[in-house]
Write a protein that holds these residues in place. Sequence first.
Motif, short mmCIF file in Angstrom:
data_model
loop_
_atom_site.label_atom_id
_atom_site.label_comp_id
_atom_site.label_asym_id
_atom_site.label_seq_id
_atom_site.Cartn_x
_atom_site.Cartn_y
_atom_site.Cartn_z
N THR A 55 0.30 0.72 4.34
CA THR A 55 -1.02 0.54 4.50
C THR A 55 -1.62 1.38 3.44
N ASP A 56 -1.27 2.63 4.18
CA ASP A 56 -2.15 4.58 3.64
C ASP A 56 -1.62 4.34 2.04
N GLY A 75 1.47 -1.88 8.30
CA GLY A 75 2.69 -2.09 7.27
C GLY A 75 3.72 -2.96 7.22
N GLU A 76 4.03 -3.26 6.15
CA GLU A 76 5.04 -4.51 6.56
C GLU A 76 6.54 -3.64 6.43
N LYS A 132 7.38 5.63 -6.06
CA LYS A 132 8.10 5.65 -5.29
C LYS A 132 7.56 7.32 -5.34
N TYR A 133 6.61 7.92 -6.09
CA TYR A 133 5.98 9.66 -5.95
C TYR A 133 5.67 9.33 -4.44
N THR A 134 5.18 8.75 -3.57
CA THR A 134 4.60 8.43 -1.98
C THR A 134 5.70 8.44 -1.18
N GLU A 145 8.84 -7.25 8.48
CA GLU A 145 8.57 -7.52 9.90
C GLU A 145 7.22 -6.87 10.19
N MET A 146 6.60 -7.00 11.47
CA MET A 146 5.58 -5.69 11.99
C MET A 146 6.52 -5.04 12.26
N ASP A 147 6.06 -3.45 11.85
CA ASP A 147 5.93 -2.60 13.05
C ASP A 147 5.65 -2.79 14.56
N ARG A 148 7.15 -1.78 15.12
CA ARG A 148 7.34 -2.05 16.95
C ARG A 148 6.48 -0.69 17.31
#
Length: 124
Positions: free
Chosen positions: A99-100, A77-78, A24-26, A67-70
Amino acid sequence: MDVYIIMINQEAIESVINRIKRKKYTWKMSQRVENLNTLSKLKLTQQEVFNYIFDVLTWTDYISGPEMDRHYPPIPGEVWIFGLEINHVNTYLKFQDRTDGIIFWISIHEARFPLHYYFSEQDI
């Protein structure tokens, strides 16, 4: 083309929710006009909406994903889609578990179309 094969069930969605809650902090929200207009309509701040999502979101609110990023090029990242009623407004929630380590809320806005909940026989 990447293809996701995932068993969508209560346990899998609870795992996704628990994972994003631990981060949550991100959480960050896209400053898209549609999102900002919805915050104004809800009469809530971004942090208040984040707190509400954190407190209330459950597996039954799941709509679709991963889903994949468009974007081009895609951001790793999902992407997941959920729906919640916030202050009597059906709200479309779309976030990316990057992913970061950032949970990026792409959409937190009033639903433009009926939301079809994966685990519900009754859509809103």
